[in-house]
Design a protein around this motif. Structure first.
Motif, short mmCIF file in Angstrom:
data_model
loop_
_atom_site.label_atom_id
_atom_site.label_comp_id
_atom_site.label_asym_id
_atom_site.label_seq_id
_atom_site.Cartn_x
_atom_site.Cartn_y
_atom_site.Cartn_z
N PRO A 9 0.84 -1.22 0.00
CA PRO A 9 0.00 0.00 0.00
C PRO A 9 0.86 1.25 0.00
N MET A 10 0.39 2.27 -0.67
CA MET A 10 1.16 3.50 -0.80
C MET A 10 1.48 4.12 0.56
N ILE A 11 0.56 4.03 1.49
CA ILE A 11 0.77 4.65 2.80
C ILE A 11 1.93 4.02 3.55
N TRP A 12 2.25 2.74 3.24
CA TRP A 12 3.33 2.05 3.94
C TRP A 12 4.54 1.80 3.05
N SER A 13 4.59 2.40 1.89
CA SER A 13 5.67 2.13 0.94
C SER A 13 6.86 3.05 1.17
N SER A 14 8.03 2.59 0.74
CA SER A 14 9.24 3.41 0.81
C SER A 14 9.22 4.51 -0.25
N TYR A 15 8.41 4.33 -1.28
CA TYR A 15 8.30 5.35 -2.33
C TYR A 15 7.78 6.66 -1.75
N LEU A 16 6.83 6.58 -0.84
CA LEU A 16 6.27 7.79 -0.23
C LEU A 16 7.34 8.53 0.57
N VAL A 17 8.18 7.81 1.28
CA VAL A 17 9.24 8.44 2.07
C VAL A 17 10.24 9.15 1.15
N GLN A 18 10.65 8.47 0.09
CA GLN A 18 11.60 9.09 -0.84
C GLN A 18 10.98 10.27 -1.58
N PHE A 19 9.71 10.17 -1.90
CA PHE A 19 9.02 11.26 -2.58
C PHE A 19 8.98 12.51 -1.70
N ASN A 20 8.70 12.33 -0.42
CA ASN A 20 8.65 13.47 0.50
C ASN A 20 10.02 14.13 0.65
N ILE A 21 11.05 13.33 0.69
CA ILE A 21 12.40 13.90 0.82
C ILE A 21 12.76 14.71 -0.42
N VAL A 22 12.42 14.20 -1.59
CA VAL A 22 12.75 14.90 -2.83
C VAL A 22 12.04 16.25 -2.90
N ILE A 23 10.76 16.30 -2.58
CA ILE A 23 10.04 17.57 -2.69
C ILE A 23 10.48 18.56 -1.61
N SER A 27 -2.77 9.99 2.85
CA SER A 27 -4.15 9.68 3.27
C SER A 27 -4.77 8.58 2.41
N SER A 28 -3.94 7.83 1.70
CA SER A 28 -4.46 6.78 0.83
C SER A 28 -4.91 5.57 1.66
N PRO A 29 -5.87 4.80 1.16
CA PRO A 29 -6.37 3.64 1.91
C PRO A 29 -5.46 2.43 1.79
N ASP A 30 -5.71 1.47 2.62
CA ASP A 30 -4.99 0.19 2.61
C ASP A 30 -6.02 -0.92 2.43
N MET A 31 -6.19 -1.35 1.19
CA MET A 31 -7.18 -2.38 0.87
C MET A 31 -6.52 -3.67 0.39
N SER A 32 -5.26 -3.86 0.73
CA SER A 32 -4.55 -5.05 0.26
C SER A 32 -4.99 -6.32 0.98
N ASP A 33 -5.53 -6.20 2.19
CA ASP A 33 -6.00 -7.36 2.95
C ASP A 33 -7.51 -7.28 3.06
N PRO A 34 -8.25 -8.18 2.41
CA PRO A 34 -9.72 -8.12 2.50
C PRO A 34 -10.25 -8.33 3.92
N ASP A 35 -9.50 -9.04 4.75
CA ASP A 35 -9.96 -9.27 6.11
C ASP A 35 -9.75 -8.06 7.02
N HIS A 36 -8.82 -7.19 6.66
CA HIS A 36 -8.54 -5.99 7.47
C HIS A 36 -8.47 -4.77 6.55
N PRO A 37 -9.59 -4.37 5.99
CA PRO A 37 -9.56 -3.22 5.09
C PRO A 37 -9.44 -1.90 5.87
N SER A 38 -8.81 -0.93 5.23
CA SER A 38 -8.69 0.41 5.80
C SER A 38 -9.02 1.42 4.70
N PRO A 39 -10.32 1.67 4.49
CA PRO A 39 -10.72 2.50 3.34
C PRO A 39 -10.42 3.98 3.51
#
Length: 299
Positions: A78-92, A136-148
């Motif tokens: 999920p984007m909220i837990w990805s390393s891409y988000l951390v690197q993106f924030n540092i770049v901007i 603020s993106s959702p985490d829907m990767s686990d159907p048993d524990h969705p976070s919309p």
């Protein structure tokens, strides 16, 4: 009468003190972004908060990626837990600090115009708005524990965080808050730049008067006698003026064909003042005064 096109773009800021105040406020906020985004790199608390949320049943588990690889399924983070988000924030944040230093220097040198402000601030607004959306993106990767909706540390607070993750939860909330402030700041920057982009009536009148003066001057140049001169004649005239090259003595119209040189004068004086073909007549004053008899021979 010529019809002039009205200028619609201003080169000066409407309220320079307001721009200075925004720039001063932007500096500590940019430093805060650099600090908070840098602390999160590369994985200071991202996986810990992810695991904390799974333990509370709020989102997916971090080890779900291993199960995807084991079952030959495409892994999805999920984007909220990805390393891409951390690197993106540092770049901007680094880009924001660079732009802040450049535009501050250009403002001091009076070359930071509203048109550049509109383009630059729209770019920064888009980058920070994208970061805010990722956070603020959702985490829907686990159907048993969705976070919309928002992640658990934003929607439910840090009361669900463990003792070791409480400070990390507060830092993650601070990152989201600083990003919101930067989005609001650059939104106001963009509005203010668009407002300053429209020239006042006085600026329009002054610029139109300057353009009218340029047109009149162009008319005078076009109808001047130089307009009848050939291109080679103009080039030769400019060469004589700017390089200050005098005409040669043999030039037609100079007034003499055989110029007098120092060598000609010397031979004329030694010849007793008799005119020669090399120059005008002249003589030695002492020889004329005392005569040739008083001058020893051979001397």
């Amino acid at each position: 009468m010529l019809k002039l096109q009205r200028p619609y773009i201003a080169y000066g800021w409407r309220i320079p003190k307001a721009l200075m105040g925004l720039t001063i406020f932007e500096f500590p906020m940019t430093v805060a972004c650099l600090t908070l985004y840098g602390i999160a790199d590369p994985d200071t608390y991202r996986t810990k908060l992810w695991q904390n949320g799974y333990d509370q049943g709020f989102n997916s588990a971090p080890n779900s990626i291993l199960y995807d690889f084991a079952n030959y399924r495409p892994a999805h983070t999920p984007m909220i837990w990805s390393s891409y988000l951390v690197q993106f924030n540092i770049v901007i944040s680094v880009l924001s600090m660079f732009i802040l230093l450049v535009k501050s220097s250009m403002f001091v040198l009076h070359c930071w115009i509203p048109l550049m402000g509109v383009l630059v601030h729209i770019l920064l607004l888009a980058l920070y708005a994208t970061s805010l959306k990722f956070q603020s993106s959702p985490d829907m990767s686990d159907p048993d524990h969705p976070s919309p909706g928002l992640p658990w540390y934003l929607s439910k607070g840090c009361s669900y965080a463990t003792k070791g993750n409480y400070s990390f939860c507060m830092q993650a909330r601070a990152v989201f808050a600083v990003t919101c402030v930067m989005v609001a700041l650059f939104s106001f920057y963009t509005i203010f730049s668009c407002y300053s982009l429209m020239p006042t009536d006085a600026e329009r009148a002054e610029r139109q008067e300057a353009r009218q003066s340029d047109i009149e001057m162009k008319k005078v140049v076009e109808y001047s006698p130089d307009s009848e001169m050939s291109q080679e004649g103009k080039w030769e005239r400019n060469r004589q003026i700017f390089l200050n090259l005098p005409k040669t003595p043999n030039t037609p119209g100079f007034g003499m064909k055989n110029p007098m040189t120092p060598r000609t004068v010397a031979f004329t004086q030694l010849n007793g003042g008799q005119p020669t073909s090399r120059g005008p007549p002249g003589g030695l004053k002492f020889r004329e005064q005392y005569g040739d008899s008083k001058v020893p021979d051979g001397r």
